[in-house]
Design an enzyme around this catalytic site. Sequence first.
Site, PDB file in Angstrom:
ATOM      1  N   HIS A 189      -6.345  -9.399  -4.471  1.00  0.00           N
ATOM      2  CA  HIS A 189      -7.710  -9.192  -3.963  1.00  0.00           C
ATOM      3  C   HIS A 189      -8.730 -10.204  -4.520  1.00  0.00           C
ATOM      4  O   HIS A 189      -9.415 -10.881  -3.772  1.00  0.00           O
ATOM      5  CB  HIS A 189      -8.201  -7.788  -4.348  1.00  0.00           C
ATOM      6  CG  HIS A 189      -7.323  -6.664  -3.953  1.00  0.00           C
ATOM      7  ND1 HIS A 189      -7.322  -6.108  -2.684  1.00  0.00           N
ATOM      8  CD2 HIS A 189      -6.414  -5.957  -4.666  1.00  0.00           C
ATOM      9  CE1 HIS A 189      -6.457  -5.112  -2.638  1.00  0.00           C
ATOM     10  NE2 HIS A 189      -5.887  -4.991  -3.821  1.00  0.00           N
TER      11      HIS A 189
HETATM   12  O1  RIB Z   1      -9.531  -2.489  -4.782  1.00  0.00           O
HETATM   13  C1  RIB Z   1      -9.131  -3.695  -5.392  1.00  0.00           C
HETATM   14  C2  RIB Z   1     -10.004  -4.000  -6.561  1.00  0.00           C
HETATM   15  O2  RIB Z   1      -9.886  -2.972  -7.534  1.00  0.00           O
HETATM   16  C3  RIB Z   1      -9.588  -5.296  -7.291  1.00  0.00           C
HETATM   17  O3  RIB Z   1     -10.719  -5.893  -7.862  1.00  0.00           O
HETATM   18  C4  RIB Z   1      -8.679  -4.810  -8.364  1.00  0.00           C
HETATM   19  O4  RIB Z   1      -8.661  -5.664  -9.509  1.00  0.00           O
HETATM   20  C5  RIB Z   1      -9.322  -3.502  -8.719  1.00  0.00           C
HETATM   21  O5  RIB Z   1     -10.366  -3.774  -9.647  1.00  0.00           O
END
Ligand code: RIB
Length: 342
Positions: free
Chosen positions: A267
């Site tokens: 992500h």
């Molecule tokens: O939903 C994904 C996010 O939540 C990313 O930033 C992951 O590292 C968690 O923090």
Amino acid sequence: MSADPRIGWPTFYAAKLSPRRSPVGTAAKPLPIILDTDPGLDDALAIAVAVARPELKLLGVTSVGGNADVHHCTDNARRLLHLYGADDVPVAEGAAGPLSGPLERATEIHGESGLGATKLAEATRPLEPGGAVALMVRLIEASPEPVALVPVGPLTNIAMLLRGFPHLAPKIAEICLMGGSVGEGNATASAEFNIYADPVAAEIVFASGLPITMIGLDVTHHATLGADDLATFAALPGASAKVAAELLAFAFARAKEWGQHEWMAIHDAVAVLHLAIPDLVGVARYRVVVDGTNGPARGRTIGDASDYRLKRDRLEANCDVGLTIDRERFVQLLVDAYRTLP
Ligand code: RIB
Ligand code: CA
């Protein structure tokens, strides 16, 4: 074509793509950024690309509680920067929890420490005194150029900066955040984790009037690494790539325990790369508001791209939302970044 023609269709109204509004750095004129992070398996890869990309100048890293306890996240950020040979980058510790509401953690995914079972060498650079917001203020004020903020965890520190130092708004070039989704969530059916962990902070950020890009699950769920990519990282020279392979292996093992497919959405690196690569992510204009109530949709980022409704209600879009990405190119950018790291 699959048996069910709906497979692959977005589960939301996918607005037509529009030209990006966020700045993008170049090797000749790197974009100054501050990374606010809760490392975190995928955060570790985001920090790596922030260090490695010549189009970005990583001014500093601030930690926030999220994937793990904030002290772990801080220690992880410092150790990862040391691993990447970036001891010149200052780190300061931020908020342990949300502005209001319960403490949310994702240790079931990232492990108690936040970095799975991986143990990294001690960092040599001391922690910056005064905390995350003080470091962000210092770096923004000292920068000759407006600074892009790249929050990839809960938005608590960013909200505190905006509320505490509103005079700095003209020196904030962009808030390119990983969080939210126009479609379904992951922490709940409605909400993505970073927003769910502090919806009040997210409301403050999205209502700030500052330029925002929301890199949410709509695009990050296409930015995935699988088992064959793990082998690619493991085969790269350098300790950094070996650690990336370890972190992926931990994530895949957890997914397998839960009977899920062995893949991991990277992500946070999407938010970082969006500021370095002009045409990697396709975006569209949405008006995004956050549900800060305590109902079943708490933390939902409600995205409206309907020209009809926005005109009817005399409202305007307030952010670019990431919708598309070239996955193969994304994976190659990650591999290329790790080739340059020790
Ligand atoms: O939903 C994904 C996010 O939540 C990313 O930033 C992951 O590292 C968690 O923090
Ligand atoms: Ca994160």
